[in-house]
Design a protein around this motif. Structure first.
Motif, short mmCIF file in Angstrom:
data_model
loop_
_atom_site.label_atom_id
_atom_site.label_comp_id
_atom_site.label_asym_id
_atom_site.label_seq_id
_atom_site.Cartn_x
_atom_site.Cartn_y
_atom_site.Cartn_z
N UNK A 362 -33.02 54.98 -4.00
CA UNK A 362 -31.97 54.88 -5.01
C UNK A 362 -30.90 53.92 -4.54
N UNK A 363 -30.19 53.35 -5.51
CA UNK A 363 -29.07 52.47 -5.22
C UNK A 363 -27.81 53.33 -5.12
N UNK A 364 -27.36 53.60 -3.91
CA UNK A 364 -26.21 54.48 -3.71
C UNK A 364 -24.89 53.81 -4.02
N UNK A 365 -24.92 52.54 -4.40
CA UNK A 365 -23.70 51.87 -4.86
C UNK A 365 -23.49 52.07 -6.36
N UNK A 366 -24.44 52.69 -7.03
CA UNK A 366 -24.33 52.96 -8.47
C UNK A 366 -23.53 54.24 -8.68
N UNK A 367 -22.53 54.18 -9.54
CA UNK A 367 -21.66 55.34 -9.76
C UNK A 367 -22.42 56.52 -10.32
N UNK A 368 -23.38 56.27 -11.20
CA UNK A 368 -24.16 57.37 -11.78
C UNK A 368 -25.02 58.03 -10.71
N UNK A 369 -25.63 57.23 -9.85
CA UNK A 369 -26.45 57.79 -8.77
C UNK A 369 -25.59 58.66 -7.86
N UNK A 394 -43.56 62.98 -1.39
CA UNK A 394 -42.70 62.13 -2.20
C UNK A 394 -42.05 62.90 -3.33
N UNK A 395 -40.84 62.50 -3.68
CA UNK A 395 -40.11 63.18 -4.75
C UNK A 395 -40.60 62.72 -6.11
N UNK A 396 -40.89 63.69 -7.01
CA UNK A 396 -41.30 63.29 -8.36
C UNK A 396 -40.14 62.87 -9.24
N UNK A 397 -38.90 63.08 -8.78
CA UNK A 397 -37.71 62.77 -9.58
C UNK A 397 -36.92 61.64 -8.95
N UNK A 398 -36.10 61.01 -9.76
CA UNK A 398 -35.21 59.96 -9.28
C UNK A 398 -33.78 60.35 -9.61
N UNK A 399 -32.85 59.81 -8.83
CA UNK A 399 -31.44 60.17 -8.99
C UNK A 399 -30.79 59.49 -10.18
N UNK A 466 -5.71 64.40 -18.94
CA UNK A 466 -6.81 65.22 -18.45
C UNK A 466 -6.33 66.31 -17.49
N UNK A 467 -5.10 66.18 -16.98
CA UNK A 467 -4.57 67.12 -15.97
C UNK A 467 -5.50 67.17 -14.77
N UNK A 468 -5.92 65.97 -14.32
CA UNK A 468 -6.84 65.87 -13.18
C UNK A 468 -6.26 64.91 -12.15
N UNK A 469 -6.65 65.13 -10.89
CA UNK A 469 -6.25 64.26 -9.78
C UNK A 469 -7.28 63.16 -9.61
N UNK A 470 -6.99 61.98 -10.13
CA UNK A 470 -7.96 60.89 -10.09
C UNK A 470 -8.14 60.33 -8.68
N UNK A 471 -7.31 60.71 -7.75
CA UNK A 471 -7.50 60.27 -6.36
C UNK A 471 -8.60 61.05 -5.67
N UNK A 472 -9.05 62.15 -6.27
CA UNK A 472 -10.10 62.99 -5.69
C UNK A 472 -11.46 62.44 -6.09
N UNK A 473 -12.29 62.07 -5.10
CA UNK A 473 -13.59 61.47 -5.39
C UNK A 473 -14.50 62.42 -6.15
N UNK A 474 -14.41 63.72 -5.87
CA UNK A 474 -15.27 64.66 -6.58
C UNK A 474 -14.85 64.82 -8.04
N UNK A 475 -13.56 64.73 -8.30
CA UNK A 475 -13.08 64.76 -9.68
C UNK A 475 -13.58 63.53 -10.43
N UNK A 476 -13.55 62.38 -9.79
CA UNK A 476 -14.04 61.16 -10.44
C UNK A 476 -15.53 61.26 -10.77
N UNK A 477 -16.31 61.88 -9.89
CA UNK A 477 -17.74 62.06 -10.16
C UNK A 477 -17.95 62.94 -11.39
#
Length: 507
Positions: A362-369, A394-399, A466-477
């Motif tokens: 997988x391309x780990x630079x992709x935001x969706x991945x 091997x994995x049958x699924x992709x990220x 949104x009442x969210x902390x956009x500095x938090x990487x997990x919130x952005x995901x």
């Protein structure tokens, strides 16, 4: 802590019947034993109670123990306790409440002598503090290097490593009640501009309170500009150190993360987890537990069996150490931060992530991945009600693409609309573009053809709405997943409503 002081039949009566030198001698003899004995002797001499109150730790010494709350309150609000005598002593406040029959001159003499002796004990402890702090830092480094047996044996042999600032002879041991060794650790990592002062204050606050908790030992050290607190204990954490760290963080405007309790052998995992949690801390929430970072309202809404099976399938090529590295990277939001949390160089982290991208295909630079990978790492395992581990292969699924029936359920859609619903079109497009660029404002603004200041203003409005902390990487995901789940068409920067030039038109 309370101890029983020496009584004196001649304590009662007028001041003239007392021998001032005898009073000073009794206090001096008590001071050679411990600060607790000194405070207890002062209480006996005034025929009342005595408390040494610290602004962070609360009651350091109290005779009797039931007077601790009154002493702390008297130190905080002296005007409400006019009958008490209060004097500063070694960075704390000595509070004496004499009996009504005790002469004022005698009470003043006892208070002044006790405060002076506490100052002497504090100065003596300060001379040893630097050496003790270096020892603590060395022990923390040994724990991080995996030498747990060396540390526990050192604590078991060394009965003076925890000598506290006020001079009490605290005994630290690697054995808990019933001979049980210290088996678990809870780690706190604090960062901020006032770390040196916070270290001194937390040292004062933590060390005096060790004695009543013989089944715990707290180590404090400064590593690479951070303050690291490692509480070694047997099993569960009673939250005592957490309360002290919280107060110090508020007082000195620090941001902190905590992880644990974990087995001592997993000290390095707790250490990196605490750093990842600290990156989610804000001035409104200065201390964040690692198990709260990345916790999602979405994960419990997903169907358990297909969710766990998909996660186990895509993560099948990874060892536990690989998964931990990815989790820290995704939680901190950048490779340099992950490197600092893991104690590795940034180049090493980049190289390992490239290898993991190859293993995952997988391309780990992709935001969706990245968002899907974080979702997979959150999935329940066999111990949490998930599926049993799948055999190697091997994995049958992709990220890149989630399987049907996972995120396209009614419950997931309701969650997504509740999170990002109501955003104006231009804010939604700007936010989606910014998330695709991994929270980098300059490239996102260039793609949107707006000024960076304009985009920053829009993101501020998004965070407020949104009442969210956009500095938090997990919130952005999570926001990235919610935007993809609720879009009616592509959130394309070309569709940004405009009104000539580089401006926009509100719909």
């Amino acid at each position: 802590m309370s101890t029983t002081g020496t009584t004196d039949r001649e304590a009662a009566g007028p001041w003239g019947a007392r021998d001032g030198r005898e009073t000073a001698g009794r206090l001096l003899r008590a001071a050679t034993r411990s600060g607790a004995h000194l405070v207890a002797e002062a209480a006996a001499l005034v025929q009342g109670w005595a408390v040494l109150a610290d602004p962070i730790a609360g009651a350091v010494y109290s005779t009797p123990a039931s007077a601790a709350a009154d002493g702390v309150h008297a130190a905080a609000a002296p005007q409400e306790h006019p009958y008490c005598v209060q004097l500063p002593a070694a960075g704390a406040v000595l509070v004496l409440a004499p009996a009504p029959t005790t002469p004022a001159e005698h009470t003043g003499h006892v208070a002044a002598t006790t405060a002076a002796l506490l100052e002497v004990r504090g100065q003596r402890a300060a001379e040893l503090r630097g050496e003790q702090m270096r020892l603590h830092t060395t022990l923390i480094r040994l724990l991080l290097a995996g030498h747990t047996s060396v540390v526990t044996e050192t604590l078991g042999r060394n009965t003076t490593t925890a000598a506290e600032p006020l001079g009490r002879n605290t005994t630290t041991t690697a054995e808990g009640p019933g001979g049980n060794r210290l088996t678990h650790v809870t780690v706190y990592r604090l960062a901020g501009a006032d770390i040196p002062a916070a270290h001194q204050v937390l040292w004062r606050a933590v060390r005096p309170s060790l004695d009543p908790y013989a089944d715990a030992c707290t180590l404090l050290g400064r590593l690479d500009g951070e303050l690291v607190v490692a509480e070694l204990h047997h099993g569960a954490d009673d939250g005592r150190v957490l309360r002290l760290v919280s107060r110090v963080s508020e007082r000195h405007r620090l941001l902190a993360g905590m992880a644990g309790p974990l087995p001592l052998a997993e000290m390095s995992t707790a250490h990196s987890g605490a750093a990842a949690a600290r990156h989610s801390a804000t001035p409104d929430r200065r201390i964040v537990p690692a198990d709260a970072v990345g916790t999602s309202r979405l994960a419990p809404l997903l169907p358990t069996v297909p969710y766990a099976r998909w996660a186990e399938s895509v993560l099948r090529p990874l060892a536990p150490a690989h998964r931990h590295l990815l989790l820290v990277w995704l939680r901190t939001g950048s490779k340099p931060r992950a490197a600092a949390a893991l104690g590795l160089s940034a180049g090493t982290v980049r190289a390992r992530i490239r290898e993991l991208a190859r293993l995952l295909g997988a391309d780990l630079e992709d935001a969706t991945v990245r968002a899907h990978l974080l979702l997979a790492l959150r999935a329940p395992g066999p111990d949490d009600g998930g599926t049993a581990p799948l055999p190697p292969g091997p994995s049958p699924h992709r990220l890149k693409v989630l399987p049907d029936g996972l995120l396209d359920t009614e419950a997931a859609r309701s969650w997504a609309y509740g999170l990002v619903g109501g955003l104006e079109p231009h804010l939604r497009i700007a936010l989606a573009c910014w998330l695709r660029h991994h929270a980098r404002t300059a490239p996102a603004a260039a793609e949107l053809h707006v000024h960076r200041t304009t985009l920053t203003s829009w993101l501020g409005r998004c965070a407020e709405h949104l009442a969210q902390n956009l500095a938090d990487a997990t919130v952005r995901a999570e926001l990235h997943l919610a935007l993809r789940a609720t879009r009616n068409g592509p959130d394309d920067p070309a569709a940004l409503p405009r009104r000539g030039g580089r401006t926009y038109r509100r719909l």
